[in-house]
Write a protein that holds these residues in place. Sequence first.
Motif, PDB file in Angstrom:
ATOM      1  N   ARG A 142       0.823  -1.218   0.000  1.00  0.00           N
ATOM      2  CA  ARG A 142       0.000   0.000   0.000  1.00  0.00           C
ATOM      3  C   ARG A 142       0.855   1.266   0.000  1.00  0.00           C
ATOM      4  NH1 ARG A 142      -3.508   3.646   2.497  1.00  0.00           N
ATOM      5  NH2 ARG A 142      -5.536   3.651   1.414  1.00  0.00           N
ATOM      6  N   GLU A 143       2.039   1.220   0.643  1.00  0.00           N
ATOM      7  CA  GLU A 143       2.878   2.422   0.662  1.00  0.00           C
ATOM      8  C   GLU A 143       3.269   2.858  -0.753  1.00  0.00           C
ATOM      9  OE1 GLU A 143       3.256  -0.714   2.697  1.00  0.00           O
ATOM     10  OE2 GLU A 143       5.411  -0.459   2.293  1.00  0.00           O
ATOM     11  N   HIS A 173       0.542  10.461  -3.808  1.00  0.00           N
ATOM     12  CA  HIS A 173       1.162  11.695  -3.289  1.00  0.00           C
ATOM     13  C   HIS A 173       1.918  12.432  -4.394  1.00  0.00           C
ATOM     14  CE1 HIS A 173       3.086  14.364  -0.406  1.00  0.00           C
ATOM     15  NE2 HIS A 173       4.245  14.077  -0.965  1.00  0.00           N
ATOM     16  N   TRP A 211       1.476   2.478  -3.481  1.00  0.00           N
ATOM     17  CA  TRP A 211       0.275   3.111  -4.049  1.00  0.00           C
ATOM     18  C   TRP A 211       0.105   4.509  -3.466  1.00  0.00           C
ATOM     19  CZ3 TRP A 211      -4.474   4.626  -1.881  1.00  0.00           C
ATOM     20  CH2 TRP A 211      -5.548   4.809  -2.771  1.00  0.00           C
ATOM     21  N   GLU A 212       0.294   4.658  -2.179  1.00  0.00           N
ATOM     22  CA  GLU A 212       0.164   5.958  -1.508  1.00  0.00           C
ATOM     23  C   GLU A 212       1.196   6.955  -2.018  1.00  0.00           C
ATOM     24  OE1 GLU A 212      -1.505   4.378   2.855  1.00  0.00           O
ATOM     25  OE2 GLU A 212       0.587   5.024   2.613  1.00  0.00           O
ATOM     26  N   ARG A 213       2.428   6.485  -2.189  1.00  0.00           N
ATOM     27  CA  ARG A 213       3.467   7.410  -2.641  1.00  0.00           C
ATOM     28  C   ARG A 213       3.191   7.900  -4.056  1.00  0.00           C
ATOM     29  NH1 ARG A 213       7.816   4.449   0.804  1.00  0.00           N
ATOM     30  NH2 ARG A 213       7.543   2.708  -0.644  1.00  0.00           N
TER      31      ARG A 213
END
Lengths: 132, 132, 132, 132, 132, 132, 132, 132
Positions: free
Chosen positions: H75-76, H83, H78-80
Motif C-alpha cells: 500500500r505504501e 502523493h 500506491w500511496e506514494r
Amino acid sequence: MRTTSDVFHLAIPTHDLDAAQDFYVTKLGCKLARRYHDRITLDFFGDQVVCHLSDEIVDEPRLYPRHFGVTFRHREDWERLLHLSRTRDLPFFEEPFHRFAGRAEEHESFVLRDPSHNLLEFKHYADPRMMY
Amino acid sequence: MRTTSDVFHLAIPTHDLDAAQDFYVTKLGCKLARRYHDRITLDFFGDQVVCHLSDEIVDEPRLYPRHFGVTFRHREDWERLLHLSRTRDLPFFEEPFHRFAGRAEEHESFVLRDPSHNLLEFKHYADPRMMY
Amino acid sequence: MRTTSDVFHLAIPTHDLDAAQDFYVTKLGCKLARRYHDRITLDFFGDQVVCHLSDEIVDEPRLYPRHFGVTFRHREDWERLLHLSRTRDLPFFEEPFHRFAGRAEEHESFVLRDPSHNLLEFKHYADPRMMY
Amino acid sequence: MRTTSDVFHLAIPTHDLDAAQDFYVTKLGCKLARRYHDRITLDFFGDQVVCHLSDEIVDEPRLYPRHFGVTFRHREDWERLLHLSRTRDLPFFEEPFHRFAGRAEEHESFVLRDPSHNLLEFKHYADPRMMY
Amino acid sequence: MRTTSDVFHLAIPTHDLDAAQDFYVTKLGCKLARRYHDRITLDFFGDQVVCHLSDEIVDEPRLYPRHFGVTFRHREDWERLLHLSRTRDLPFFEEPFHRFAGRAEEHESFVLRDPSHNLLEFKHYADPRMMY
Amino acid sequence: MRTTSDVFHLAIPTHDLDAAQDFYVTKLGCKLARRYHDRITLDFFGDQVVCHLSDEIVDEPRLYPRHFGVTFRHREDWERLLHLSRTRDLPFFEEPFHRFAGRAEEHESFVLRDPSHNLLEFKHYADPRMMY
Amino acid sequence: MRTTSDVFHLAIPTHDLDAAQDFYVTKLGCKLARRYHDRITLDFFGDQVVCHLSDEIVDEPRLYPRHFGVTFRHREDWERLLHLSRTRDLPFFEEPFHRFAGRAEEHESFVLRDPSHNLLEFKHYADPRMMY
Amino acid sequence: MRTTSDVFHLAIPTHDLDAAQDFYVTKLGCKLARRYHDRITLDFFGDQVVCHLSDEIVDEPRLYPRHFGVTFRHREDWERLLHLSRTRDLPFFEEPFHRFAGRAEEHESFVLRDPSHNLLEFKHYADPRMMY
C-alpha cells in the motif's frame, strides 16, 4: 532495481594506501578485497571502489561536480550508517540535510570526507521511485 | 553480491547536458530519469549517475586515477555491451584488453570516453570471486 | 537452500594474525572485515570466519573430526576455486578426490591447509539434493 | 550477503550419534539429512553440519578459540531461537549478553552447549553491515 | 511461480513410522524434521509431508484419483531424481512415460510407491507454462 | 525454504468438475489452468492441485490421515485467507484452533471442506523454523 | 528489471466472454482468476489482463497504435510460446519477423490475434538492455 | 507473482511525443529509454510502454473498455504514487475510490489521464491473492 550479480566500480585517487584502508575498512566498515603496492580494492556496500595511489589530490573538496556514495532504499540502513559515522567519529563534510525539499524527489543526505578529500554522499529518498 | 534495492550513485561533470544525454541515453542505452537546468540523472545499468554542468572538464583523459563503470558477472553481458559500443560507434579510449593476465584476478576490459572526457570501464573477471 | 540475509559463523584458532590474513585474504581471496589485536573477522564465501589468536594449534592436521569449508552447487565455482588454489600455490592437504563414489551422495572434494593447520574442505555434489 | 544455493559445511566431533541427533534434531529443530554408522549429516539453519563419531571430546568447553553458530539478520529470528532454547530446556553455556557494547559492531549473543561440549553461538548485530 | 517462504503441506497415512522414515529419509533423500509417537514430519523437496500412523492403508495402489509429488522446472533435477531412484533401488509403480504426448502440455513422469502404497509422481513439462 | 521454480502437485478426487471449479476458483480464489472432460488443473497458492472425476468420495470427512493445504510464513496471509473464507462463506470443518499449544512447534490452523469432502488445512507457525 | 510482487494490468474489450476465455485460457495457456457477468480477469504471463464485454470492437486490427504482449528475456521462452501457438493453431496476425534489424535494439517478434481483434505481440531482444 | 526478467509491453497512441515525454517522464517519473521520430519507449514501473505518434486519439476518455496501469502489492507504493500525482498536479480522471467494496476482491484505485486521453489506473488490493 539492479542485479545482485554485477557490480558498479569506481576508481578514485588516494595519497596514502594505509590512510585509505584505515578510513574505508577500519572506520567505514567496508571490506578489503585486494591490496597491491599502488592500489587497494574494496567491497564498498556491495560494489567495488578502487583507491589508486596518486598525486592528483584535491586541496579543497567541493560537493560538485564530483562525489559518490550509496542511496539506501530503507531509511533504517541510512540511519545506521549515520549512527556508525558519529560513533566512529568520521569527518563530516555536510551534516544531514534535505535536498529538493517539498518535491517528489525530496531526499535526505549527509556527506563524509575521506583522507584524500574524496566526498561520499549517502542518501535516502522519500519515494524510492525517485532514486534515479 | 549486492542488494537489488539500493543504488550506487556517482556525480560527474559534463560540459553540455544535451551532449551527455545523447551519449548516455541515445548511444549507451541508459535511461533518462530526471532533467534539470543544471544536471541530468540517469539509470546507469541499475545504479544512478548524475551529470552536473561544470567547467571542470579534463582536457586529456587518463585512465588513472579516476574512472567508473560496471563489472559484469556474465560474459555475455560484457560481450553484448562491447557489440553495442561498436554497432553505435561509441568512442573507445581502450580497445578490449586483459589486466593481471595469468593471475587469479585476471579480467577483460574495454574503456569508452564520454563527451566530457569521463572514462567508462567495463570489465569481466574470469573468476567472479575476484570482482572486488 | 539457505537465506541470503543470515550468516554462518565459525571461530577457529590461529597462531599469527598476519599469517592468517595472508592466507585467507591475500591468497584465498576472502575479504577482511575487521581486525583487532587478538582476532581478525572475515567474509568467507559470504559467511563469517573469525581467527582468534591462540596457543591451541594442532601439530598434525587430520581431516576428522574437525574441518570446515564450502559446498558449491555449481561445479564451475568449485573448479574456479581449485584453479585459484593451484595458481596461487596454496598448500593442499588432499588433492581432488571422490567420496562415496558410486552412491547418490557422491561428491568431489579437495582440502587445503591454513598456516595454523586448520583444514578447509571444498565440495561439489553430483546431486545438489545431497548437499546436506 | 551470501548465495542461497551454496552451503557452508562444518565437521565436528560427537561421542554418540543418538545423543547428537537428539540434541540437533529433536531439540534444536535442525533436520536430519543422512545417517551412517559413524556420522550424521544435518541441515543446520540451511548449512551443513556433520557430527563424526570420535574420541576427541573436550572435557571442559571454552568459548575460545573454537565455536560455531548463526548470525541472524532479523532480531525476531534470534529471539525465537532463544525462546525455543528455553522452551525445550537446552543447556546454556552463556545466557544472552552483549559483546563490544557501545561500539558500531555491538551485538547480542547466547551460547548453547551440545552433548559433546561443542559450543554454539547465536548472534544478532545492531548493524547488519557488521555481521562479518 | 510460488513463494519461497510458504510451504505446501500434505498429510498421508503410513502403517509404520520406521518404514516411512526409511523410505522418505534414507532412500528418497528427504529430511526428517520431527518425529512423534504417531507421526513423522518431513522436509519433502522444500514442502511439508506428514506421515500419520493409520490403518487406512490401500491394498492395491492406483494412480487415480490420489497421488502427489513434485514437478521440476529443470529437466536435470528430474533426471537426477530418476537416477537416485534407480541407484537406491526404490520401488517403481510406473517407469518413465509421457503424458499428453504431442500436445503443448506434454510432460514426462515416473511414479514411485512408498511402503504404505502412497504413490509419488515426479514430472517435467516440455513447456514450464504448462506446469499448472 | 523452497524453490520458486518447482511446484508441488497433488491429485485428489472430485465427484463433479463444476462443483470443484466453483469451490476452488470462484470461492477459494485459486486459478484455473486447464480443464478436460475428466479433470481440472489448478494453480493452488502457487502449487498444482488436480481434481480428478471419481467415485471414490469419502462420506464423512476426517482430518486424519489425509488432508492438504498451505502453511503461511506470514501471519497476515493466514489472516487474509481466514477473512476471505468467512466473507465468501466457505464450509469450515474446523474453526481456527491451536495445535501443540505451549510447545515450540505450536501453530494456528483452520480447516475447510471442499464439495467432495477433501479437507484443506491452512496453518501459521509461531516459529517459522517449525514449518516442517 | 521489475518487481515480482506488483503486476501490470490492462483492460481490453471483448465481444464475448466465452470466446475470450477459450482463447486466453484454453488456447494461450493463461489462467482464469475471476469471472463476472461482464468481465473475466486473467493471470496473463504473471500480469493481469481484464477482458470487458463491449461493443467497441475493431473491425480490422492494425498493429499500430495499439497492441500488447510480453517481451521474454530468454529466447527459449519466446520459442516455446511460438511452438505452443503453432501446436494449438492460434490465429497469427504476423508470422515471426525482425524489427530494427542490424541495430542494437534489434528484436524478433510474432503477433497473434484474439477473437475480438486485439493484437498480442511477443518479443525477444538480442540485447536484454534494449527491452525498454 | 511474476518474473523479474521479462517485461509486459503495451503500445498506445499519442498525438505529440513531447507532450507524452513530459507527462510520463517529467511528471509521472517513468524513465525514457529510446526516442525515435515516431515513438518513444519508456520504462514504465519496470514494464515497457511505447507511445506511438497517431491520429487515433479518443476525444472523451472513458474508463471502459480500455485502460492500463499498475497494481501495487504494498500500500505504501500506491500511496506514494498518489502523493506524487498530487504534488506534481497530474490530471485525475478519478479520485481515489473503492471497487467491489465489501468483497474479498475489494481494492482501492485512482485514475490519471495522459495528454492523449489514455487512462492510467493504479490499484491496491486488500488481499494480494486477488490481484489477478
